[in-house]
Design a protein around this motif. Structure first.
Motif, PDB file in Angstrom:
ATOM      1  N   LEU A 175       6.763   8.893  -8.962  1.00 49.54           N
ATOM      2  CA  LEU A 175       6.284   9.064 -10.352  1.00 49.54           C
ATOM      3  C   LEU A 175       7.332   9.117 -11.171  1.00 49.54           C
ATOM      4  CD1 LEU A 175       3.249  11.362  -9.818  1.00 49.54           C
ATOM      5  CD2 LEU A 175       3.391   9.041  -9.890  1.00 49.54           C
ATOM      6  N   THR A 176       9.059   9.549 -10.860  1.00 48.45           N
ATOM      7  CA  THR A 176       9.586   9.293 -11.651  1.00 48.45           C
ATOM      8  C   THR A 176      10.593   7.885 -12.056  1.00 48.45           C
ATOM      9  OG1 THR A 176      11.280  10.034 -10.001  1.00 48.45           O
ATOM     10  CG2 THR A 176      10.331  11.756 -11.045  1.00 48.45           C
ATOM     11  N   LYS A 177       9.738   7.236 -10.831  1.00 50.76           N
ATOM     12  CA  LYS A 177      10.221   5.327 -11.044  1.00 50.76           C
ATOM     13  C   LYS A 177       9.896   4.680 -11.521  1.00 50.76           C
ATOM     14  CE  LYS A 177      13.590   7.084  -7.807  1.00 50.76           C
ATOM     15  NZ  LYS A 177      15.082   7.881  -7.861  1.00 50.76           N
ATOM     16  N   THR A 178      11.030   3.341 -12.569  1.00 48.99           N
ATOM     17  CA  THR A 178       9.997   2.614 -13.345  1.00 48.99           C
ATOM     18  C   THR A 178       9.945   1.647 -11.928  1.00 48.99           C
ATOM     19  OG1 THR A 178      12.334   1.700 -13.585  1.00 48.99           O
ATOM     20  CG2 THR A 178      11.685   2.928 -15.227  1.00 48.99           C
ATOM     21  N   THR A 179      10.308   1.279 -10.916  1.00 48.92           N
ATOM     22  CA  THR A 179       9.380   0.330 -10.170  1.00 48.92           C
ATOM     23  C   THR A 179       9.295   1.123  -9.099  1.00 48.92           C
ATOM     24  OG1 THR A 179      11.536   0.491  -9.150  1.00 48.92           O
ATOM     25  CG2 THR A 179      11.320  -1.256 -10.751  1.00 48.92           C
ATOM     26  N   ALA A 180       7.584   0.873  -8.105  1.00 44.38           N
ATOM     27  CA  ALA A 180       6.965   1.382  -7.034  1.00 44.38           C
ATOM     28  C   ALA A 180       7.800   1.377  -5.641  1.00 44.38           C
ATOM     29  CB  ALA A 180       6.150   0.456  -6.832  1.00 44.38           C
ATOM     30  N   VAL A 181       8.625   3.691  -5.522  1.00 44.08           N
ATOM     31  CA  VAL A 181       9.888   3.340  -4.324  1.00 44.08           C
ATOM     32  C   VAL A 181       8.135   3.898  -3.858  1.00 44.08           C
ATOM     33  CG1 VAL A 181      10.839   4.682  -4.063  1.00 44.08           C
ATOM     34  CG2 VAL A 181      11.284   3.566  -5.944  1.00 44.08           C
ATOM     35  N   TRP A 182       7.718   3.221  -2.729  1.00 38.36           N
ATOM     36  CA  TRP A 182       7.137   4.398  -1.212  1.00 38.36           C
ATOM     37  C   TRP A 182       7.578   4.867  -0.353  1.00 38.36           C
ATOM     38  CZ3 TRP A 182       2.092   5.384  -2.338  1.00 38.36           C
ATOM     39  CH2 TRP A 182       1.244   4.102  -3.360  1.00 38.36           C
ATOM     40  N   ASP A 183       8.059   6.333  -0.233  1.00 42.00           N
ATOM     41  CA  ASP A 183       8.803   6.887   0.819  1.00 42.00           C
ATOM     42  C   ASP A 183       8.255   8.355   0.675  1.00 42.00           C
ATOM     43  OD1 ASP A 183      11.341   7.010   2.651  1.00 42.00           O
ATOM     44  OD2 ASP A 183      12.689   7.323   0.711  1.00 42.00           O
ATOM     45  N   PRO A 184       7.791   8.646   1.745  1.00 40.72           N
ATOM     46  CA  PRO A 184       7.943   7.314   3.326  1.00 40.72           C
ATOM     47  C   PRO A 184       6.615   6.759   3.280  1.00 40.72           C
ATOM     48  CG  PRO A 184       7.352   9.626   3.744  1.00 40.72           C
ATOM     49  CD  PRO A 184       7.446  10.058   2.430  1.00 40.72           C
ATOM     50  N   VAL A 185       6.792   5.825   3.717  1.00 41.60           N
ATOM     51  CA  VAL A 185       4.981   5.218   4.390  1.00 41.60           C
ATOM     52  C   VAL A 185       4.381   6.221   5.934  1.00 41.60           C
ATOM     53  CG1 VAL A 185       5.758   3.349   2.732  1.00 41.60           C
ATOM     54  CG2 VAL A 185       6.545   3.219   5.587  1.00 41.60           C
ATOM     55  N   GLU A 186       3.875   6.062   5.542  1.00 39.65           N
ATOM     56  CA  GLU A 186       2.734   6.373   6.719  1.00 39.65           C
ATOM     57  C   GLU A 186       2.035   5.505   7.669  1.00 39.65           C
ATOM     58  OE1 GLU A 186      -0.286   9.382   5.452  1.00 39.65           O
ATOM     59  OE2 GLU A 186       1.565   9.824   5.315  1.00 39.65           O
ATOM     60  N   GLY A 187       1.656   5.693   9.020  1.00 37.59           N
ATOM     61  CA  GLY A 187       0.679   4.672   9.915  1.00 37.59           C
ATOM     62  C   GLY A 187       0.134   3.473   9.017  1.00 37.59           C
ATOM     63  N   MET A 188      -0.129   2.730  10.490  1.00 35.80           N
ATOM     64  CA  MET A 188      -0.762   1.685  10.391  1.00 35.80           C
ATOM     65  C   MET A 188      -2.235   0.691  10.719  1.00 35.80           C
ATOM     66  SD  MET A 188       2.336   0.064   9.829  1.00 35.80           S
ATOM     67  CE  MET A 188       2.550  -1.273  10.005  1.00 35.80           C
ATOM     68  N   GLN A 189      -2.479  -0.110  10.072  1.00 33.75           N
ATOM     69  CA  GLN A 189      -3.953  -0.569  10.231  1.00 33.75           C
ATOM     70  C   GLN A 189      -4.700  -1.582   9.777  1.00 33.75           C
ATOM     71  OE1 GLN A 189      -7.161   0.996   6.957  1.00 33.75           O
ATOM     72  NE2 GLN A 189      -5.221   1.391   5.793  1.00 33.75           N
ATOM     73  N   ALA A 190      -5.521  -1.700  10.489  1.00 28.83           N
ATOM     74  CA  ALA A 190      -6.082  -3.621  10.443  1.00 28.83           C
ATOM     75  C   ALA A 190      -7.157  -2.761   9.510  1.00 28.83           C
ATOM     76  CB  ALA A 190      -6.073  -4.112  11.361  1.00 28.83           C
ATOM     77  N   PHE A 191      -7.691  -4.563   8.741  1.00 29.53           N
ATOM     78  CA  PHE A 191      -9.169  -4.395   8.157  1.00 29.53           C
ATOM     79  C   PHE A 191     -10.034  -5.413   8.735  1.00 29.53           C
ATOM     80  CE2 PHE A 191      -5.589  -2.592   5.676  1.00 29.53           C
ATOM     81  CZ  PHE A 191      -6.101  -1.763   5.364  1.00 29.53           C
TER      82      PHE A 191
END
Length: 280
Positions: A230-246
């Motif tokens: 929430l402190t960044k001005t660009t979206a930083v996803w760290d870490p990411v988790e899991g994998m899925q399909a829709f």
């Protein structure tokens, strides 16, 4: 022997929601109370689950605020505990013209005191923040249950009342991409009359997106979630988790007119609803 082939075409339009600042609301501070205003990046199409000022006014946005006195944010050691506003819900009864919350918070009176404000939307009950000032987000596998996510990108680190004129304005940007889908089916080869046999019925029960086979093993290609800083001005996803399909099917409401029966469908026929979107 007649041969009928059904061609299924998946057309994906990757739509990144815009971050224009043409939707602005502000409110003036009263006495020493902290009041909020918002800027929300607005997508040209407001269908599906994209967050707008109107929906945010009802659902609210959440604020994590830290009173650090004269200690700068980079040196503050208790970021996992928002000691001033802890997931405070802010809503509007005027479609974003003014924003309200309870209980009212006031600017500290001591000279040089600083407050750091972080925010996200839509507000979620029980949402917590990590020691790195991040929030967790789950990408729902059920397409109907998916939601948008925005976070504040205006710098309100080490904020002081005199620098902000008492009013805290948040600029919300979208943290997810919206993928628009158009699923079409067409008959490749039919009898000489250009029509299916009247007793022939082709039904598309489901379409899976984001799943491939590699050496006979299913490989899924979309994350199930992650943590957003929430402190960044660009979206930083760290870490990411899991994998899925829709999966798109009639149960989740995205497939319609999914039956081809006794009629010509040489031209592509759309099978899904126009508002079929993924938020990933």
């Amino acid at each position: 022997m007649k041969k009928t082939n059904l061609i299924l075409i998946a057309l994906m339009a990757l739509i990144f929601v815009s971050c224009s600042e043409d939707e602005t609301t502000m409110s003036m501070p009263k006495d020493n109370a902290i009041e909020f205003g918002t800027y929300l990046g607005r997508d040209a199409q407001t269908r599906a689950s994209v967050l707008t000022t109107k929906t945010m006014a009802t659902d609210g946005f959440g604020v994590f605020a830290y009173y650090t006195d004269q200690v700068k944010w980079d040196e503050y050691s208790s970021k996992g505990t928002a000691n001033f506003m802890d997931n405070l819900k802010v809503t509007s009864k005027t479609n974003g013209a003014t924003w309200t919350y309870s209980p009212i918070k006031y600017w500290p009176n001591n000279d040089g005191a600083m407050v750091t404000f972080l925010a996200y939307a839509p507000w979620v009950e029980g949402k917590t923040i990590t020691e790195e000032a991040k929030v967790n987000f789950k990408v729902e596998n059920s397409i109907k249950a998916q939601t948008d996510l925005v976070w504040n990108t205006e710098n309100h680190i080490d904020a002081k009342k005199d620098k902000l004129s008492g009013n805290v304005n948040f600029k919300f940007n979208h943290a997810l991409a919206r993928i628009g889908l158009k699923l079409e089916a067409a008959v490749d080869k039919v009898d000489a009359g250009g029509r299916l046999d009247k007793n022939t019925t082709i039904t598309v029960n489901s379409v899976t997106l984001g799943s491939t086979l590699k050496d006979s093993i299913e490989v899924k290609q979309f994350y199930t979630g992650g943590t957003l800083d929430l402190t960044k001005t660009t979206a930083v996803w760290d870490p990411v988790e899991g994998m899925q399909a829709f999966v798109f099917n009639t149960t989740n409401g995205n497939l319609q007119n999914n039956v081809i029966k006794g009629a010509s469908h040489i031209n592509a026929k759309q099978l899904n609803t126009d508002d079929s979107y993924l938020m990933v």
